[in-house]
Every structure is written in structure tokens, then in C-alpha cells.
Design an enzyme around this catalytic site. Structure first.
Site, PDB file in Angstrom:
ATOM      1  N   ASP A  41       0.981  -1.289  -0.048  1.00 42.82           N
ATOM      2  CA  ASP A  41       0.103  -0.010  -0.231  1.00 42.82           C
ATOM      3  C   ASP A  41       0.850   1.299   0.043  1.00 42.82           C
ATOM      4  O   ASP A  41       1.633   1.452   0.993  1.00 42.82           O
ATOM      5  CB  ASP A  41      -0.981   0.049   1.332  1.00 42.82           C
ATOM      6  N   CYS A  81      -6.089   4.576  -3.261  1.00 40.57           N
ATOM      7  CA  CYS A  81      -6.537   3.186  -2.724  1.00 40.57           C
ATOM      8  C   CYS A  81      -7.724   2.603  -3.442  1.00 40.57           C
ATOM      9  O   CYS A  81      -7.710   1.526  -4.158  1.00 40.57           O
ATOM     10  CB  CYS A  81      -6.647   2.924  -1.256  1.00 40.57           C
ATOM     11  N   ARG A  85      -7.848  -0.467  -6.121  1.00 40.42           N
ATOM     12  CA  ARG A  85      -7.954  -1.875  -5.862  1.00 40.42           C
ATOM     13  C   ARG A  85      -9.566  -2.608  -6.363  1.00 40.42           C
ATOM     14  O   ARG A  85      -9.240  -3.588  -6.931  1.00 40.42           O
ATOM     15  CB  ARG A  85      -8.140  -2.014  -4.155  1.00 40.42           C
ATOM     16  N   HIS A 142     -10.661  -2.316   1.724  1.00 41.66           N
ATOM     17  CA  HIS A 142     -11.013  -0.702   1.171  1.00 41.66           C
ATOM     18  C   HIS A 142     -12.069  -0.732   0.022  1.00 41.66           C
ATOM     19  O   HIS A 142     -11.780   0.122  -0.913  1.00 41.66           O
ATOM     20  CB  HIS A 142      -9.640  -0.189   0.802  1.00 41.66           C
ATOM     21  N   ASP A 299      -0.590  -0.746  -4.747  1.00 40.88           N
ATOM     22  CA  ASP A 299      -1.973  -0.192  -5.017  1.00 40.88           C
ATOM     23  C   ASP A 299      -1.882   1.440  -5.574  1.00 40.88           C
ATOM     24  O   ASP A 299      -2.621   1.822  -6.383  1.00 40.88           O
ATOM     25  CB  ASP A 299      -2.845  -0.036  -3.983  1.00 40.88           C
ATOM     26  N   LYS A 320       1.592   9.538  -5.216  1.00 40.73           N
ATOM     27  CA  LYS A 320      -0.043   9.179  -4.769  1.00 40.73           C
ATOM     28  C   LYS A 320      -0.879  10.519  -4.823  1.00 40.73           C
ATOM     29  O   LYS A 320      -0.607  11.490  -4.457  1.00 40.73           O
ATOM     30  CB  LYS A 320       0.277   8.457  -3.561  1.00 40.73           C
TER      31      LYS A 320
HETATM   32 MG    MG Z   1      -2.698   2.946  -1.272  1.00 40.89          MG
END
Ligand code: MG
Length: 479
Positions: A41, A81, A85, A142, A299, A320
């Protein structure tokens, strides 16, 4: 469907009645390969030794890459996230399942969310379970934490893990303001203790622990994973091991805390490397190496808000939360001894490709009643063929911010990862040649109007494939 090489040869020899079969006699009857997906992650492209990190030690992942394929241009479906996912498990962009953010306010599920991955979506786990696999999810989910959305409702026989991000549900800090930027809260993020957060650990759909003891979470996920492998050694299995780390706040076990030269972040990555080693050692001890495809990825890119406690995207720009390469290109390794041809692959791939690829490898039909955004990478994995992936779409919420076709990437919009600055529209778009300029530094738009026109056409064709979908991220319990 291509039958794995060794069992096919063994079968042929057996049919021919040759005396040669002795060395192969131990080969079990052909069965679909076991599948292990290990997902970190917020691990950046540059956080592994084999991806060039100068101080973090990852000997197991380095060896896994040498034994298999290291993909240097592998992408996630979105740079945060939840939508990332969703894309991985469904083989579809999150905008098709309603798990795409509609704005920057709620880009992932929160503890007050009431939505989740709809039952109508088909996950890798559902496909493989229908093919006879034992399935389990361990770690971060998540995709909705209410019972209709948990792993056990989406094809996994069992689940163990923290169902959303480990920084959610911070215990109120005396004197701290509402919102995440308060210095007192930041202090807790940077010097964390498990009791600062009230996140649960679920076992299947029940709370087993609260607050989660995050300091042992990587070790305990690993123990669950190796136990699952041992208990299912005699049948095909699918293990989805989605580590909570290295998402902030960072926790490492005592054996790893304070040991790396890269500080707390390095400790956490080195423990994940150990965990990968535990999984691989377990497979080897059970003689399952040649029957098991192991995939390692992340991710999204590194979280840049936390100084040196965030990861590194290496030579890539951004992090991110945004659509430069650092947010969406992730370090990815495939290993399946005797089957995956060892190589460094610079062609494009994506986590969304796992679903169609695994369908091909497992001999399971891919869903035909819906649009899949993933493509089957098995030809590249097994035979070293060029990757069939030609394009990458870089979504930010409901919009295609950027598009890659071949080496060229056009940014139609840009926006900083988390800042309050407004979105910037680019016309003409920024254009980078990622083969020559992976850091996205040199805009070549003026030299390639033809390329820009082609990329615009691809984006327009894609837009025509979208239909109305109920958004899940906007659903929340009334306060
Ligand atoms: Mg993440």
C-alpha cells in the site's frame, strides 16, 4: 488456453508409455496454477533494491525479480487506494463500478461510508472460486466495510485484516482542529502508537480486534498467509495478501524497527520483503514453486505528504494522488518457476490485466457480459511476447486526466496530489515521450500534433464506452 509445459510433457510421455517418465513421475496431474497476489500500500516505484533503491534491502524481492519478470511500466487503475483496488480485482476501471471519486473531497471509502463494491461486479476471487480454488483475502480491503461489500461477499472464502486505511479513526487529539492537517495529528502520524487509532481487524465479517495492534500486523498477515497455503496445498488456491503497510502511519515489528538505513519507512519495506520470503519459502517447502504464480505490486505511488516517511517514485515524477507517472506506475514482479520466462519487461501492463490473465492461466472464462479494461498478459509472461496493452488511461475521479499510447503520454489536465490549487486544463496537452523521458520533464507537444490528434481520438472512443453508474463513494451515513 495453454497447458503448463511440464504437466503437458508428462502427460504426453505417460500416453506414449515411455520409460522416461521416472524423473517426472512426481509431477502432479495438471491443475490450474495457484495464484498469490501480494499488494503493498503506497509503495513507490523506487522503493525496492531491484528497482534501484540505494539503501532499502529487499533481497527476496530482488531474487523474485531475477527468477521471474520485472515489469518497469506497470500501472494501477487510479492513484488512490479504493479505485485502484476495485480496478485490480474486477479488471475494470473504477468508473465502471461506481468506485471512482466524483471529487477530491472523498476519494476513498471512510468509516462512515455506506457504499462498496456492488454485488454485480465480478472479482478475480469469484472467477477462481468457481474454478475450484480455495480463496482468501488477508490485509487491507477498502472496497466497502459493511457486510454486503466485504471480501466474504465477493468470492473469498475468508478474510482477515484491517478493512480500510490504517490512519482512519484517529482517537480525538485534545486541542486539535478538525481535519488532517493539524500539527498535533501530524505529530501522531510521524511518531505513531497503535492506540492512537481505533481501526478494527476483521475476521471474515466480524470485528476480531479493536484497536488493531498495528505494530505486529505485517507479521500476523504473513502467518495467516502461510497457514492458508499449508492448509490448501493439495488444491488450487488464490491468496490475495494486501499489506496495510507502508501506508502511513508506519509500524514495523521489533525485529525490523530501527534496523534499516532508510529509517522507519525502510524498516517497513524490509519487513514486507521478509514477508514475501516467508510466502516463497512456504511454497518451496511444499513443492509448490512450479505450480504457483506469485505477483507483487503496489496499489499506488508513494504518499508525499509525510516527508521522509513517504516512499520514493525513483526517476518518475509525482506521487500518490495525481496522474504523473510516480502516482500510477508501480514496481511489479511476476514469478512462476518453469513457466514465467525471466525477463525485464518495459512494455505496458496494468493491475487490471490480472483478471483476464488469470482467467487464461486458470482456464476460466473471462466475463463476456461487460466491458473489461484489462488485457491478457499470459503471452508475455509465458512466451516473452510483446505485451498486448497499448494504452493507459489516467483517471482522476470522473475525468481522464492523461492518456498514454505507446511511448507518448498526453496530459489534458493536471492538478497537484492533495493541494488546494485548482485543476489546470492543457490545450494543447502536455506531451511526453516516456521511453526517452520517464521523468516527464520535456514537453514535446509542439513537435507532434499528429500524436496528440491520435491520443484525442483514443480518449473520445473510450468515452463512448461509459454508461451511467451509481456512485458508491458519495454514500455515507448521515452525521
Ligand atoms: Mg494506497
Amino acid at each position: 488456453m495453454r497447458t503448463p509445459r511440464v504437466p503437458k510433457l508428462a502427460a504426453a510421455l505417460a500416453v506414449a508409455g515411455l520409460g522416461l517418465v521416472a524423473p517426472l513421475a512426481a509431477v502432479p496431474p495438471a491443475r490450474p496454477p495457484n495464484v498469490v497476489i501480494i499488494l503493498a500500500d503506497d509503495m513507490g516505484w523506487g522503493d525496492l533494491g531491484v528497482f534501484g533503491n540505494p539503501t532499502i534491502r529487499t533481497p527476496r524481492l530482488d531474487r523474485m525479480a531475477a527468477e521471474g519478470q520485472k515489469w518497469t511500466s506497470f500501472y494501477v487503475g487510479e492513484s488512490v487506494c479504493t479505485p485502484s483496488r476495485a480496478a485490480l480485482l474486477t479488471g475494470r476501471l473504477a468508473i465502471r463500478s461506481g468506485l471512482n471519486p466524483v471529487d477530491d473531497e472523498r476519494r476513498v471509502f471512510y468509516p462512515d461510508s455506506t457504499g462498496g463494491l456492488p454485488a454485480s461486479e465480478i472479482t478475480i476471487a469469484e472467477i477462481l472460486r468457481a474454478r475450484g480454488y480455495a480463496t482468501t483475502a488477508i490485509g487491507k480491503w477498502h472496497l466497502g466495510h459493511l457486510p454486503p461489500f466485504l471480501p466474504t461477499a465477493h468470492g473469498f472464502d475468508h478474510y482477515f485484516g484491517i478493512p480500510y486505511s490504517n490512519d482512519m479513526e484517529m482517537i480525538p487529539v485534545p486541542g486539535a482542529s478538525f481535519g488532517g492537517e493539524d500539527p498535533k495529528k501530524r505529530e501522531r502520524m510521524m511518531n505513531p502508537r497503535p492506540e492512537y487509532w481505533n481501526v478494527p481487524v476483521l475476521r471474515d465479517d466480524k470485528v476480531a480486534e479493536r484497536p488493531a495492534d498495528q505494530s505486529s500486523i505485517t507479521r500476523r498477515y504473513t502467518e495467516e498467509a502461510t497457514r492458508f497455503i499449508r492448509e490448501n496445498a493439495s488444491r488450487p488456491f488464490f491468496l490475495y495478501l494486501a499489506h496495510t503497510m507502508p501506508h502511513m502511519p508506519l509500524f514495523a515489528s521489533p525485529e525490523f524497527a530501527g534496523k534499516s538505513r532508510r529509517g522507519r519507512y525502510g524498516d517497513v519495506i524490509e519487513e514486507i520483503d521478509w514477508s514475501v520470503g516467508q510466502v516463497l519459502d512456504t511454497l518451496r517447502a511444499l513443492s509448490l514453486d512450479e505450480q504457483t504464480l506469485v505477483v507483487f505490486s503496489s496499489d499506488n505511488g508513494p504518499w508525499s505528504l509525510f516527508d521522509e516517511q513517504g516512499g520514493s517514485a525513483g526517476p518518475l515524477r509525482g506521487a500518490k494522488g495525481a496522474t504523473f507517472e510516480g502516482g500510477m506506475r508501480v514496481p511489479t514482479i511476476f514469478r512462476w518457476p518453469g513457466h514465467v520466462v525471466p525477463a525485464v519487461v518495459a512494455d505496458m501492463g496494468a493491475t487490471m490485466d490480472l483478471l483476464p490473465t488469470l482467467c487464461a492461466l486458470a482456464g476460466a472464462p473471462a466475463p463476456r457480459d461487460r466491458i473489461l479494461d484489462g488485457v491478457d498478459l499470459s503471452g508475455t509472461l509465458l512466451r516473452g511476447e510483446p505485451s498486448p496493452r497499448q494504452d493507459v488511461l489516467y483517471y482522476r475521479g470522473p475525468k481522464v486526466y492523461a492518456l498514454r499510447h505507446g511511448p507518448y503520454k498526453a496530459h489534458f489536465f493536471t492538478k497537484s496530489e492533495y493541494g488546494p490549487d485548482p485543476e489546470v486544463a492543457h490545450d494543447p496537452p502536455l506531451l511526453f515521450n516516456l521511453d526517452e523521458d520517464p521523468g516527464e520533464r520535456f514537453d514535446v507537444a509542439a513537435r507532434h500534433p499528429d500524436v496528440i490528434a491520435a491520443l484525442r481520438r483514443i480518449a473520445a472512443e473510450h468515452a463512448r464506452t461509459l454508461g451511467p453508474v451509481e456512485n458508491q463513494l458519495t454514500k455515507r451515513a448521515s452525521p
